[in-house]
Design an enzyme around this catalytic site. Structure first.
Site, PDB file in Angstrom:
ATOM      1  N   LYS A 157      -0.753  -6.073   3.584  1.00 14.15           N
ATOM      2  CA  LYS A 157       0.509  -6.152   2.830  1.00 14.15           C
ATOM      3  C   LYS A 157       1.357  -7.237   3.478  1.00 14.15           C
ATOM      4  O   LYS A 157       2.251  -6.965   4.280  1.00 14.15           O
ATOM      5  CB  LYS A 157       1.212  -4.795   2.892  1.00 14.15           C
ATOM      6  CG  LYS A 157       1.447  -4.177   1.525  1.00 14.15           C
ATOM      7  CD  LYS A 157       1.983  -2.794   1.653  1.00 14.15           C
ATOM      8  CE  LYS A 157       3.228  -2.552   0.840  1.00 14.15           C
ATOM      9  NZ  LYS A 157       3.212  -2.924  -0.560  1.00 14.15           N
TER      10      LYS A 157
HETATM   11  N1  PMP Z   1      -0.985  -2.858  -4.879  1.00 15.84           N
HETATM   12  C1  PMP Z   1       0.044  -3.587  -4.418  1.00 15.84           C
HETATM   13  C2  PMP Z   1      -0.013  -5.069  -4.514  1.00 15.84           C
HETATM   14  C3  PMP Z   1       1.167  -2.940  -3.855  1.00 15.84           C
HETATM   15  O1  PMP Z   1       2.193  -3.647  -3.391  1.00 15.84           O
HETATM   16  C4  PMP Z   1       1.192  -1.521  -3.805  1.00 15.84           C
HETATM   17  C5  PMP Z   1       2.400  -0.814  -3.260  1.00 15.84           C
HETATM   18  N2  PMP Z   1       2.312  -0.593  -1.890  1.00 15.84           N
HETATM   19  C6  PMP Z   1       0.071  -0.814  -4.277  1.00 15.84           C
HETATM   20  C7  PMP Z   1      -0.992  -1.517  -4.818  1.00 15.84           C
HETATM   21  C8  PMP Z   1      -0.003   0.682  -4.178  1.00 15.84           C
HETATM   22  O2  PMP Z   1      -0.231   1.087  -2.847  1.00 15.84           O
HETATM   23  P1  PMP Z   1       0.319   2.466  -2.309  1.00 15.84           P
HETATM   24  O3  PMP Z   1      -0.233   3.521  -3.187  1.00 15.84           O
HETATM   25  O4  PMP Z   1      -0.200   2.579  -0.911  1.00 15.84           O
HETATM   26  O5  PMP Z   1       1.797   2.408  -2.365  1.00 15.84           O
END
Ligand code: PMP
Length: 306
Positions: A157
């Site tokens: 991220k």
């Molecule tokens: N894809 C992206 C690009 C994101 O930014 C997120 C949000 N964190 C997600 C998927 C979903 O991930 P999570 O379920 O861990 O929040």
């Protein structure tokens, strides 16, 4: 944003109003930061706040840091304890969103990752609904492509990589859509701007594999487990072609901010009957019970704040 609430910054818990970085900070200049997005949910019956899967969120954050040559003096356990300290500093009695970040903290110019100081910080804010039409979202295929693992890792991220998500989201919203589906360089559906995707096809729940340039979502992982164990539905991780979503029975998107969002139209074509379907409906309510520590079987995912 309530600036009187507490944040963690440069090793201390302080009011958010005092947590400021210099304009010459590397992470700000070059997007050399990695972050997480976690939530804590208020359980009205128990009158308690529960953080959802903090250990998994911090493991992903530290893994994102590894990819970006970052090193901080904390592990999953100490970051979780620190989170409890930050939350105890305020009397939250509602759903909240937590944003931990590791960033390159040196001042000055020079694009690189090595020989720079890394800092950890976190702020907390009241949760606001992320997608307005979360039971009947209209999505479009973005003309932007998802960043490739060989350009910037989507599984990390990385703050700078969110310029890609911002382009995707703004163009979709300005064209009148709630969200976008994004193709990767190979033409497969990867995910939304900040959400993973699922479709139901021939009764099977299908989601792209972690090798199709997706963020390895914690909500995705939870939904896969809940669908298999509680709904008894088969879940398959495989690449998804663009036109498959037009003929799917159901489609939904998942994320910490978004939760489970039903996609009922894609580029003006109805998904299934054009209404939120039974699998999505069941998973939405199951997920809400689980995150609020109302489901006995999954309480190891809920960390109580006391
Ligand atoms: N894809 C992206 C690009 C994101 O930014 C997120 C949000 N964190 C997600 C998927 C979903 O991930 P999570 O379920 O861990 O929040």
């Amino acid at each position: 944003m309530d600036l009187t609430k507490h944040a963690f910054f440069e090793g201390k818990i302080i009011p958010l109003s005092e947590a400021k970085i210099n304009i010459a900070t590397h992470g700000f200049l070059y997007g050399t930061a990695v972050f997480g997005g976690m939530r804590a949910y208020w359980n009205e019956e128990k009158k308690r706040l529960f953080v959802f899967r903090p250990f998994d969120h911090f493991r992903r954050l530290l893994n994102s840091g590894k990819m970006m040559a970052m090193d901080i003096p904390y592990d999953e356990e100490s970051l979780t304890q620190l989170t409890l300290d930050i939350l105890r500093a305020d009397d939250w009695k509602e759903d909240i969103y937590l944003r931990p970040t590791i960033y390159k903290a040196d001042l000055g110019i020079g694009v690189k990752l090595h020989e720079l100081k890394d800092e950890y910080c976190m702020f907390v804010m009241k949760y606001e609904k992320y997608v307005k039409n979360d039971t009947n979202a209209h999505a479009t295929f973005s003309s932007w492509r998802r960043i490739d693992d060989n350009a910037i890792p989507a599984r990390g991220k990385v703050a700078g990589a969110y310029a890609n998500s911002a382009l995707i989201k703004t163009d979709a919203n300005r064209a009148g859509f709630d969200e976008a589906l994004v193709l990767d360089q190979n033409g497969h559906v990867s995910e939304g701007s900040a959400m993973n995707i699922f479709m139901v096809r021939d009764g099977v729940l299908v989601t792209p594999p972690v090798t199709d340039n997706i963020l390895e979502g914690i909500t995705r992982r939870s939904i896969i487990e809940l669908a298999r164990n509680e709904l008894g539905i088969q879940v398959v991780e495989r690449s998804i072609d663009r036109t498959e979503v037009f003929i799917a029975e159901e489609m939904f998107m998942t994320g910490t901010a978004a939760q489970v969002v039903a996609v009922t139209r894609i580029d003006h074509r109805p998904v299934g009957a054009g209404l939120m379907g039974p699998v999505t409906t069941k998973l939405r309510s199951l997920f809400d019970d689980v995150v609020r520590a109302k489901h006995p079987k999954y309480q190891n995912w809920n960390l109580e704040v006391r």
